[in-house]
Write a protein that holds these residues in place. Structure first.
Motif, mmCIF file in Angstrom:
data_model
loop_
_atom_site.group_PDB
_atom_site.id
_atom_site.type_symbol
_atom_site.label_atom_id
_atom_site.label_comp_id
_atom_site.label_asym_id
_atom_site.label_seq_id
_atom_site.Cartn_x
_atom_site.Cartn_y
_atom_site.Cartn_z
ATOM 1 N N TRP A 1 0.863 -1.174 0.000
ATOM 2 C CA TRP A 1 0.000 0.000 0.000
ATOM 3 C C TRP A 1 0.901 1.226 0.000
ATOM 4 O O TRP A 1 2.003 1.179 0.534
ATOM 5 N N GLU B 1 1.613 -3.261 6.603
ATOM 6 C CA GLU B 1 0.221 -2.967 6.969
ATOM 7 C C GLU B 1 0.143 -1.729 7.857
ATOM 8 O O GLU B 1 1.069 -0.934 7.860
ATOM 9 N N ARG C 1 -5.379 5.499 8.043
ATOM 10 C CA ARG C 1 -5.874 4.394 7.218
ATOM 11 C C ARG C 1 -7.352 4.567 6.873
ATOM 12 O O ARG C 1 -7.796 4.160 5.805
ATOM 13 N N ARG D 1 0.600 3.618 8.187
ATOM 14 C CA ARG D 1 1.358 2.501 7.658
ATOM 15 C C ARG D 1 2.641 2.295 8.448
ATOM 16 O O ARG D 1 3.324 3.258 8.802
#
Ligand code: HEC
Ligand code: HEC
Length: 405
Positions: A118, A252, A274, A320
């Motif tokens: 991501w 993550e 997020r 993140r």
């Protein structure tokens, strides 16, 4: 005078004797944990959604674009203005820009960026090319619109020719009529270049590989303070639960209690991390699940992942997990650049206020109450994840080599 010099020499001799190379008695579990943070560089990964990756013409075009101010509406901003190659592809500022729906954020390094899943602190994009398209259009960054940028490329012979070559089209061929395809093509060339940016090996990697070979003598060259800090990192302090693997990130999102309130002086409000990232990702066409996947999206597990994501309350205030390589070159730290030094980051974890953790499910972190010596050891270890200052001229490995993906 002479006496003083002799005294100094003797003192240095004593210091050298007490600092004789030594290796801590790492147990099998500790050694396994340490080995899991390598080897470096990692094997290349290739993005099946970007057909330009690995094409030398596209890499060369992407590198030129990265420094080209014509990609901004006012002709004054280039990617390299914020992601400065000489300072670890970041800019030493606390925050650079605030995108829509986000707070002002720290410019992340682009070293090893292709290893991520991501992109951005909130994961608003799911590919390197989508992450490279956002700044072209973001107000406060390059502030272009898709039609205006596409016209600029069509009207500039060198940009049009570069675009065509990057895509393997014959000279003189018209660019696609669809403006979005033209701009996505720029972003994919930018990504092809960024995918070649791999950070160099560090003192930690030499230590890790010496342990792997069972070369005690070479391993003992690694400073004792760093060895003690590493023992904390993979052990008691549980840092490696989130900062895993060769890049020191699980890729993550988590909440480590960095405030998500934006100070009034920086515009106020909150940066939900997020939460905002996921919302932006779900609203975007420019994803792996969208129309610009160059491969078979149905066979791309990451495209499936993007489709299946669902918003959960815990996402609010998560950011993140950053990689930890070349930290020595990328201060300040945190998503909002609010920690000026590594010592401050370590102090945050040491004095963590567990009640401040807003996302539920974060049972990993607890207040560490490190002694000053332990805090210094942990910092000494973190510093060995960077090349020493001065020798760390990060460069792209764009020429074919083992590090080019
Ligand atoms: C005004 C400063 C600025 C400019 C100009 C800029 N960036 Fe960034 N970049 C940032 C910031 C700040 C973020 C973090 C944004 C976020 O968290 O959503 C970022 C994030 C990224 C990321 C995601 C990195 C990661 O670790 O997930 C990539 C890739 C990127 N930028 C590439 C580019 C490219 C390519 C350009 C030029 C087209 C560019 N940037 C121009 C400031 C800038
Ligand atoms: C629960 C997962 C988790 C654990 C455990 C964890 N971290 Fe982090 N770490 C993160 C996240 C998430 C961030 C980014 C937070 C932010 O910017 O708001 C971060 C940021 C950092 C940064 C700043 C990097 C940068 O570029 O800004 C450093 C350094 C760091 N962590 C070191 C450590 C150390 C040392 C430990 C152990 C004491 C540790 N972390 C434990 C998740 C974790």
């Amino acid at each position: 005078m002479r006496r003083a010099a002799l005294g100094l020499l003797l003192a240095a001799g004593v210091a050298a004797a007490t600092a004789a190379p030594r290796l801590l008695d790492f147990g099998p579990d500790e050694i396994a944990a340490i080995l899991s943070h390598g080897p470096w560089p990692p094997p290349p990964v290739r993005d099946p959604a970007n057909a330009l990756e690995g094409r030398p013409e596209a890499v060369a075009f992407g590198r030129r674009l990265f420094h080209d101010r014509r990609l901004s509406a006012d002709g004054r901003v280039a990617c390299a203005g914020c992601h400065v190659p000489a300072t670890g592809f970041s800019d030493r500022r606390a925050t650079a820009s605030a995108r829509r729906g986000e707070g002002p954020r720290n410019t992340p390094t682009l070293l090893d960026v292709a290893q991520q899943r991501w992109f951005g602190w909130g994961g608003a994009t799911d590919s390197l090319w989508a992450a490279s398209m956002v700044p072209l259009l973001a107000t406060g960054e390059m502030a272009h619109t898709v039609p205006a940028l596409a016209s600029r490329v069509r009207a500039a012979p060198d940009l049009a020719a570069g675009w065509r070559r990057a895509h393997g089209g014959p000279p003189g061929q018209e660019l696609p009529a669809d403006d979005e395809v033209v701009v996505v093509g720029l972003a994919k060339a930018l990504a092809a270049w960024q995918a070649t940016i791999v950070s160099p090996r560090t003192p930690f990697d030499d230590f890790r590989d010496a342990l792997a070979r069972g070369d005690v003598k070479a391993a003992a060259q690694y400073p004792l303070a760093a060895q003690r800090g590493l023992r904390l990192f993979v052990g008691e302090a549980r840092c490696s639960v989130c900062h895993v693997g060769p890049r020191f990130s699980n890729g993550e999102f988590a909440d480590v209690g960095v405030p998500f309130f934006v100070p009034a002086a920086k515009g106020g409000g909150v940066d939900s991390g997020r939460h905002a990232g996921l919302r932006a990702l779900q609203a975007s066409r420019i994803t792996r699940a969208g129309p610009h996947h160059d491969g078979d999206a149905a066979a791309d597990p990451r495209a499936l992942l993007t489709r299946q994501l669902t918003m959960e309350p815990r996402h609010f205030g998560e950011f993140r997990v950053p990689g930890l390589r070349q930290l020595g070159h990328t201060a300040p730290y945190w998503h909002d650049g609010s920690a000026a030094t590594l010592a401050e980051v370590v102090r945050h974890y040491s004095l963590l206020d567990e009640d401040r953790l807003h996302a539920d499910g974060e049972r990993i972190l607890r207040r560490l109450n490190l002694s000053p010596g332990q805090a210094a050891d942990l910092e000494a270890f973190l510093r060995t994840l960077s090349t020493p200052a001065g020798s760390g001229r990060q460069r792209s490995t764009a020429s074919p080599s083992t590090q080019t993906r």
